[in-house]
Design a protein around this motif. Structure first.
Motif, PDB file in Angstrom:
ATOM      1  N   SER A 135       0.822  -1.215   0.000  1.00 32.47           N
ATOM      2  CA  SER A 135       0.000   0.000   0.000  1.00 32.47           C
ATOM      3  C   SER A 135       0.854   1.262   0.000  1.00 32.47           C
ATOM      4  N   MET A 136       1.905   1.270   0.813  1.00 35.25           N
ATOM      5  CA  MET A 136       2.735   2.467   0.930  1.00 35.25           C
ATOM      6  C   MET A 136       3.533   2.727  -0.349  1.00 35.25           C
ATOM      7  N   VAL A 137       4.023   1.661  -0.974  1.00 35.24           N
ATOM      8  CA  VAL A 137       4.757   1.846  -2.228  1.00 35.24           C
ATOM      9  C   VAL A 137       3.803   2.289  -3.340  1.00 35.24           C
ATOM     10  N   LEU A 138       2.603   1.714  -3.384  1.00 40.70           N
ATOM     11  CA  LEU A 138       1.612   2.156  -4.360  1.00 40.70           C
ATOM     12  C   LEU A 138       1.319   3.641  -4.184  1.00 40.70           C
ATOM     13  N   GLY A 173      -0.214   8.869   4.048  1.00 41.15           N
ATOM     14  CA  GLY A 173      -1.110   9.258   2.963  1.00 41.15           C
ATOM     15  C   GLY A 173      -1.957   8.136   2.422  1.00 41.15           C
ATOM     16  N   CYS A 174      -1.931   6.969   3.086  1.00 41.58           N
ATOM     17  CA  CYS A 174      -2.702   5.824   2.617  1.00 41.58           C
ATOM     18  C   CYS A 174      -4.103   5.826   3.226  1.00 41.58           C
ATOM     19  N   ALA A 194      15.398  -1.919  -2.492  1.00 48.15           N
ATOM     20  CA  ALA A 194      16.608  -2.603  -2.014  1.00 48.15           C
ATOM     21  C   ALA A 194      17.784  -1.636  -1.900  1.00 48.15           C
ATOM     22  N   PHE A 195      17.830  -0.634  -2.781  1.00 47.70           N
ATOM     23  CA  PHE A 195      18.934   0.325  -2.792  1.00 47.70           C
ATOM     24  C   PHE A 195      18.697   1.503  -1.853  1.00 47.70           C
ATOM     25  N   SER A 196      17.570   1.516  -1.148  1.00 48.04           N
ATOM     26  CA  SER A 196      17.209   2.636  -0.281  1.00 48.04           C
ATOM     27  C   SER A 196      17.087   2.161   1.164  1.00 48.04           C
ATOM     28  N   GLU A 197      17.213   3.073   2.102  1.00 47.71           N
ATOM     29  CA  GLU A 197      16.995   2.737   3.509  1.00 47.71           C
ATOM     30  C   GLU A 197      15.514   2.541   3.796  1.00 47.71           C
ATOM     31  N   ASN A 198      14.662   3.138   2.952  1.00 42.17           N
ATOM     32  CA  ASN A 198      13.220   3.054   3.133  1.00 42.17           C
ATOM     33  C   ASN A 198      12.582   2.448   1.887  1.00 42.17           C
ATOM     34  N   LEU A 199      11.264   2.473   1.833  1.00 41.56           N
ATOM     35  CA  LEU A 199      10.564   1.973   0.659  1.00 41.56           C
ATOM     36  C   LEU A 199      10.757   2.914  -0.523  1.00 41.56           C
TER      37      LEU A 199
END
Length: 305
Positions: free
Chosen positions: A43-46, A75-76, A282-287
């Motif tokens: 949901s958060m990535v969407l 914001g979800c 994968a390349f980030s500390e967060n989503l």
């Protein structure tokens, strides 16, 4: 509309320190708290990709209230079932010279609360997308995924399942729109060692023969393979980058695939977006953020038509 279901959400308490000494007092150097759960991650990535969706599931107690606050502040949209007994779990993740995790069990969920979730699922319309992601807590029936998919079987809802082992294998007969095992999970499902692309393709097609329409296999640094419902094989190597965080990368791939598919119902575009989004997380500390995804998407190869 897209709906995600997280059956056992959590507060993920992440602690960082140089070294962890068992049996001694350890002091953290940094700490973060995030809302956790595979469906919530989707949901958060969407949301980051500009795709409106609603997060469903079960929440309870003070931890449940904090999970909902954090997801809403992100914001979800949410429509969780509020359980009356117990609290949503806390997962502790220690990042040191070695990584360790302690995952909570989660609360008890009553038949009445399960029924309330089904009432929310009944509002999902034809051609909507429903994402069932993650494990089933011990307090729910083991066949909960099956019960949901059987309940919605004739409604033309596109169901995405991101689960492991027997949990995944038992629902494939209900013809999910998409499943996303990784290479290790393919090995566990069929009791074999999946070694190479030929093995991945072979066993992904077996899952299609059982009922899955589209099978997306993530292979970490090796990339991914998609066998779509038209029997086309899509392959892509993972983009080069420093892996900072593997947690949520698979969920991000699912979110990216959905976002890409919604653009024009094209599986190749969905696949590229899925690989870019999973890698960006994968390349980030967060989503993954939309900016990070678009940067990677711009360098991924396009399949000639």
């Amino acid at each position: 509309m897209i709906f995600t279901v997280t059956f056992n959400p959590s507060l993920d308490y992440i602690i960082g320190l140089d070294t962890f000494q068992e049996g001694a007092v350890n002091r953290s150097q940094w700490e973060h708290i995030f809302p956790g759960g595979k469906g919530i991650n989707v949901s958060m990535v969407l949301k980051n990709l500009g795709v409106r969706n609603v997060a469903l599931g079960f929440l309870g107690g003070f931890t449940g209230k904090e999970i909902q606050r954090m997801v809403n502040d992100f914001g979800c949209y949410t429509d969780f079932v509020k359980i009356k007994s117990g609290i949503s779990r806390i997962n502790v993740k220690i990042k040191s010279d070695k990584e360790s995790e302690i995952n909570g069990q989660g609360p008890s969920i009553t038949k009445k609360e399960i029924k309330e979730l089904f009432e929310k699922l009944d509002l999902i319309k034809s051609q909507d997308i429903l994402v069932l992601a993650g494990s089933i807590p011990g307090t729910l029936p083991e066949n909960t995924y099956e019960n949901i998919m059987k309940h919605l079987e004739d409604r033309k809802i596109k169901i995405v399942v991101d689960a492991t082992g027997e949990l995944l294998l038992k629902v494939v007969k209900y013809k999910p729109f998409l499943i996303k095992p990784n290479k290790q999970e393919l090995s566990e499902i069929f009791g074999v060692t999946v070694k190479n692309r030929e093995d991945v393709i072979l066993y992904a097609k077996r899952l299609q023969e059982i009922g899955a329409k589209n099978v997306l296999v993530s292979m970490a640094g090796e990339g991914a393979i998609l066998i779509d419902e038209n029997d086309n094989i899509h392959e892509m190597k993972a983009p080069t980058g420093l892996v900072k965080n593997s947690v949520g990368a698979g969920d991000s791939m699912v979110a990216g695939f959905i976002a890409g598919y919604l653009l024009n119902n094209d599986f190749e575009e969905a696949f590229r977006m899925g690989v870019a989004t999973g890698s960006a997380s994968a390349f980030s500390e967060n989503l993954a953020t939309q900016t990070e995804v678009l940067e990677l998407l711009s360098i991924l190869p396009k399949k000639e038509k």
